[in-house]
Design an enzyme around this catalytic site. Structure first.
Site, PDB file in Angstrom:
ATOM      1  N   PRO A 118       0.788  -1.235   0.000  1.00  0.00           N
ATOM      2  CA  PRO A 118       0.000   0.000   0.000  1.00  0.00           C
ATOM      3  C   PRO A 118       0.822   1.288   0.000  1.00  0.00           C
ATOM      4  O   PRO A 118       1.841   1.379   0.666  1.00  0.00           O
ATOM      5  CB  PRO A 118      -0.831  -0.111   1.289  1.00  0.00           C
ATOM      6  CG  PRO A 118      -0.139  -1.130   2.124  1.00  0.00           C
ATOM      7  CD  PRO A 118       0.517  -2.075   1.168  1.00  0.00           C
ATOM      8  N   ASN A 119       0.327   2.219  -0.774  1.00  0.00           N
ATOM      9  CA  ASN A 119       0.853   3.592  -0.893  1.00  0.00           C
ATOM     10  C   ASN A 119       2.163   3.686  -1.678  1.00  0.00           C
ATOM     11  O   ASN A 119       2.640   4.785  -1.936  1.00  0.00           O
ATOM     12  CB  ASN A 119       1.021   4.239   0.492  1.00  0.00           C
ATOM     13  CG  ASN A 119      -0.300   4.280   1.241  1.00  0.00           C
ATOM     14  OD1 ASN A 119      -1.290   4.786   0.719  1.00  0.00           O
ATOM     15  ND2 ASN A 119      -0.348   3.714   2.440  1.00  0.00           N
ATOM     16  N   ARG A 177       5.055  10.981  -2.539  1.00  0.00           N
ATOM     17  CA  ARG A 177       4.731  10.687  -1.133  1.00  0.00           C
ATOM     18  C   ARG A 177       5.953  10.897  -0.243  1.00  0.00           C
ATOM     19  O   ARG A 177       7.001  10.275  -0.453  1.00  0.00           O
ATOM     20  CB  ARG A 177       4.299   9.224  -1.065  1.00  0.00           C
ATOM     21  CG  ARG A 177       4.202   8.676   0.324  1.00  0.00           C
ATOM     22  CD  ARG A 177       4.134   7.149   0.316  1.00  0.00           C
ATOM     23  NE  ARG A 177       3.918   6.678   1.666  1.00  0.00           N
ATOM     24  CZ  ARG A 177       4.221   5.459   2.087  1.00  0.00           C
ATOM     25  NH1 ARG A 177       4.753   4.584   1.258  1.00  0.00           N
ATOM     26  NH2 ARG A 177       4.008   5.112   3.328  1.00  0.00           N
ATOM     27  N   TYR A 194      11.168   8.886   1.140  1.00  0.00           N
ATOM     28  CA  TYR A 194      11.138   7.872   0.076  1.00  0.00           C
ATOM     29  C   TYR A 194      11.755   8.325  -1.250  1.00  0.00           C
ATOM     30  O   TYR A 194      11.828   7.535  -2.194  1.00  0.00           O
ATOM     31  CB  TYR A 194       9.686   7.421  -0.146  1.00  0.00           C
ATOM     32  CG  TYR A 194       9.065   6.794   1.091  1.00  0.00           C
ATOM     33  CD1 TYR A 194       9.572   5.606   1.610  1.00  0.00           C
ATOM     34  CD2 TYR A 194       7.996   7.399   1.744  1.00  0.00           C
ATOM     35  CE1 TYR A 194       9.026   5.026   2.747  1.00  0.00           C
ATOM     36  CE2 TYR A 194       7.435   6.825   2.881  1.00  0.00           C
ATOM     37  CZ  TYR A 194       7.958   5.642   3.379  1.00  0.00           C
ATOM     38  OH  TYR A 194       7.417   5.080   4.512  1.00  0.00           O
ATOM     39  N   ASN A 226       8.051  -5.680  -0.876  1.00  0.00           N
ATOM     40  CA  ASN A 226       7.919  -4.551   0.040  1.00  0.00           C
ATOM     41  C   ASN A 226       6.428  -4.466   0.382  1.00  0.00           C
ATOM     42  O   ASN A 226       5.642  -3.873  -0.352  1.00  0.00           O
ATOM     43  CB  ASN A 226       8.406  -3.245  -0.582  1.00  0.00           C
ATOM     44  CG  ASN A 226       8.393  -2.098   0.430  1.00  0.00           C
ATOM     45  OD1 ASN A 226       7.827  -2.227   1.519  1.00  0.00           O
ATOM     46  ND2 ASN A 226       9.009  -0.978   0.064  1.00  0.00           N
ATOM     47  N   ALA A 259       3.171  -0.935   4.829  1.00  0.00           N
ATOM     48  CA  ALA A 259       2.597  -0.957   6.186  1.00  0.00           C
ATOM     49  C   ALA A 259       2.113  -2.348   6.596  1.00  0.00           C
ATOM     50  O   ALA A 259       2.109  -2.678   7.790  1.00  0.00           O
ATOM     51  CB  ALA A 259       1.457   0.053   6.279  1.00  0.00           C
ATOM     52  N   GLU A 280      12.556  -9.601   1.754  1.00  0.00           N
ATOM     53  CA  GLU A 280      11.782  -8.420   2.178  1.00  0.00           C
ATOM     54  C   GLU A 280      12.650  -7.178   1.977  1.00  0.00           C
ATOM     55  O   GLU A 280      13.830  -7.183   2.341  1.00  0.00           O
ATOM     56  CB  GLU A 280      11.409  -8.565   3.655  1.00  0.00           C
ATOM     57  CG  GLU A 280      10.725  -7.337   4.232  1.00  0.00           C
ATOM     58  CD  GLU A 280      10.272  -7.531   5.679  1.00  0.00           C
ATOM     59  OE1 GLU A 280       9.790  -8.626   6.023  1.00  0.00           O
ATOM     60  OE2 GLU A 280      10.417  -6.574   6.456  1.00  0.00           O
ATOM     61  N   HIS A 306      12.767  -2.717   2.232  1.00  0.00           N
ATOM     62  CA  HIS A 306      12.187  -1.425   2.595  1.00  0.00           C
ATOM     63  C   HIS A 306      13.090  -0.318   2.069  1.00  0.00           C
ATOM     64  O   HIS A 306      14.328  -0.442   2.115  1.00  0.00           O
ATOM     65  CB  HIS A 306      12.031  -1.283   4.116  1.00  0.00           C
ATOM     66  CG  HIS A 306      11.101  -2.303   4.675  1.00  0.00           C
ATOM     67  ND1 HIS A 306       9.740  -2.200   4.526  1.00  0.00           N
ATOM     68  CD2 HIS A 306      11.338  -3.471   5.316  1.00  0.00           C
ATOM     69  CE1 HIS A 306       9.180  -3.265   5.075  1.00  0.00           C
ATOM     70  NE2 HIS A 306      10.122  -4.051   5.555  1.00  0.00           N
ATOM     71  N   ILE A 307      12.460   0.731   1.614  1.00  0.00           N
ATOM     72  CA  ILE A 307      13.197   1.885   1.106  1.00  0.00           C
ATOM     73  C   ILE A 307      13.874   2.611   2.272  1.00  0.00           C
ATOM     74  O   ILE A 307      15.048   2.950   2.215  1.00  0.00           O
ATOM     75  CB  ILE A 307      12.222   2.823   0.359  1.00  0.00           C
ATOM     76  CG1 ILE A 307      11.639   2.090  -0.853  1.00  0.00           C
ATOM     77  CG2 ILE A 307      12.925   4.115  -0.058  1.00  0.00           C
ATOM     78  CD1 ILE A 307      10.400   2.741  -1.431  1.00  0.00           C
ATOM     79  N   ARG A 364      12.886   4.454  12.700  1.00  0.00           N
ATOM     80  CA  ARG A 364      11.611   5.183  12.635  1.00  0.00           C
ATOM     81  C   ARG A 364      10.737   4.748  13.827  1.00  0.00           C
ATOM     82  O   ARG A 364      11.237   4.173  14.784  1.00  0.00           O
ATOM     83  CB  ARG A 364      10.951   4.924  11.276  1.00  0.00           C
ATOM     84  CG  ARG A 364      11.826   5.423  10.101  1.00  0.00           C
ATOM     85  CD  ARG A 364      11.164   5.211   8.773  1.00  0.00           C
ATOM     86  NE  ARG A 364       9.961   6.019   8.633  1.00  0.00           N
ATOM     87  CZ  ARG A 364       9.038   5.817   7.677  1.00  0.00           C
ATOM     88  NH1 ARG A 364       9.214   4.858   6.799  1.00  0.00           N
ATOM     89  NH2 ARG A 364       7.974   6.594   7.601  1.00  0.00           N
TER      90      ARG A 364
HETATM   91  C1  DQA Z   1       8.236   1.028   3.878  1.00  0.00           C
HETATM   92  C2  DQA Z   1       8.280   1.208   5.392  1.00  0.00           C
HETATM   93  C3  DQA Z   1       6.923   0.970   6.001  1.00  0.00           C
HETATM   94  O1  DQA Z   1       6.983   1.140   7.407  1.00  0.00           O
HETATM   95  C4  DQA Z   1       5.913   1.971   5.446  1.00  0.00           C
HETATM   96  O2  DQA Z   1       4.631   1.705   5.955  1.00  0.00           O
HETATM   97  C5  DQA Z   1       5.918   2.036   3.965  1.00  0.00           C
HETATM   98  C6  DQA Z   1       7.173   1.919   3.238  1.00  0.00           C
HETATM   99  C7  DQA Z   1       9.577   1.353   3.202  1.00  0.00           C
HETATM  100  O3  DQA Z   1       9.770   0.914   2.079  1.00  0.00           O
HETATM  101  O4  DQA Z   1      10.416   2.037   3.785  1.00  0.00           O
HETATM  102  O5  DQA Z   1       4.874   2.269   3.349  1.00  0.00           O
HETATM  103  O6  DQA Z   1       7.937  -0.326   3.601  1.00  0.00           O
END
Ligand code: DQA
Length: 142
Positions: free
Chosen positions: A9-10, A17, A22, A71, A74, A95, A97-98, A104
């Site tokens: 998501p997102n 965003r 990011y 990825n 959330a 897995e 994450h950016i 965080r």
């Molecule tokens: C994320 C980190 C997650 O906590 C967050 O909800 C995201 C992006 C990252 O790629 O850093 O949407 O997965």
């Protein structure tokens, strides 16, 4: 070699965003570079904001592809369903994450999915995806 990148998501909003976290590149632009760099392999891409669709995609590619770069955004921190899907398939999952989720908010520190993955790459910006692909391409143990 067939790899699949799955974004949660997102992540369709990358480029606009929270660019301080990011970056300002859209995923589509980044993917063009990635496909050029790894022109000898097949890279499938899927993004969804819907948990069940992500699970469906994991099940769809998880018995025939050579690797999944996931990825889950959330959902990483909430979804036992996605974690179970990763556990249920044969294809190895990395897995990514950016951002560096460990520096965080506390609620981003837990991943339900990570224990079912062969590894986790985080904090390298969009390059986290390339590092994961590089591992599938160059690491025979996978
Ligand atoms: C994320 C980190 C997650 O906590 C967050 O909800 C995201 C992006 C990252 O790629 O850093 O949407 O997965």
């Amino acid at each position: 070699m067939k790899l699949c990148i799955i974004n949660g998501p997102n992540l369709n909003l990358l480029g606009t965003r929270e660019t301080n976290i990011y970056g300002d590149s859209s995923f589509d632009d980044y993917l063009i570079n990635l496909k050029n760099t790894y022109s000898n392999i097949e890279i499938d891409y899927f993004q969804s904001n819907i948990e069940g669709e992500i699970i469906d995609k994991i099940q769809k590619v998880g018995f025939s592809f050579d690797g999944i770069v996931l990825n889950a955004a959330a959902y990483t921190h909430t979804s036992i369903g996605i974690a179970d899907a990763v556990k249920a398939i044969n294809t190895p999952v990395i897995e990514v994450h950016i951002s560096n989720v460990t520096n965080r908010a506390q609620y981003r520190h837990n991943s339900y999915i990570a224990p079912n993955c062969i590894g986790v790459i985080l904090g390298f910006g969009m390059e986290s995806y390339r590092l994961a692909i590089d591992n599938f391409v160059n690491s025979p143990k996978n």
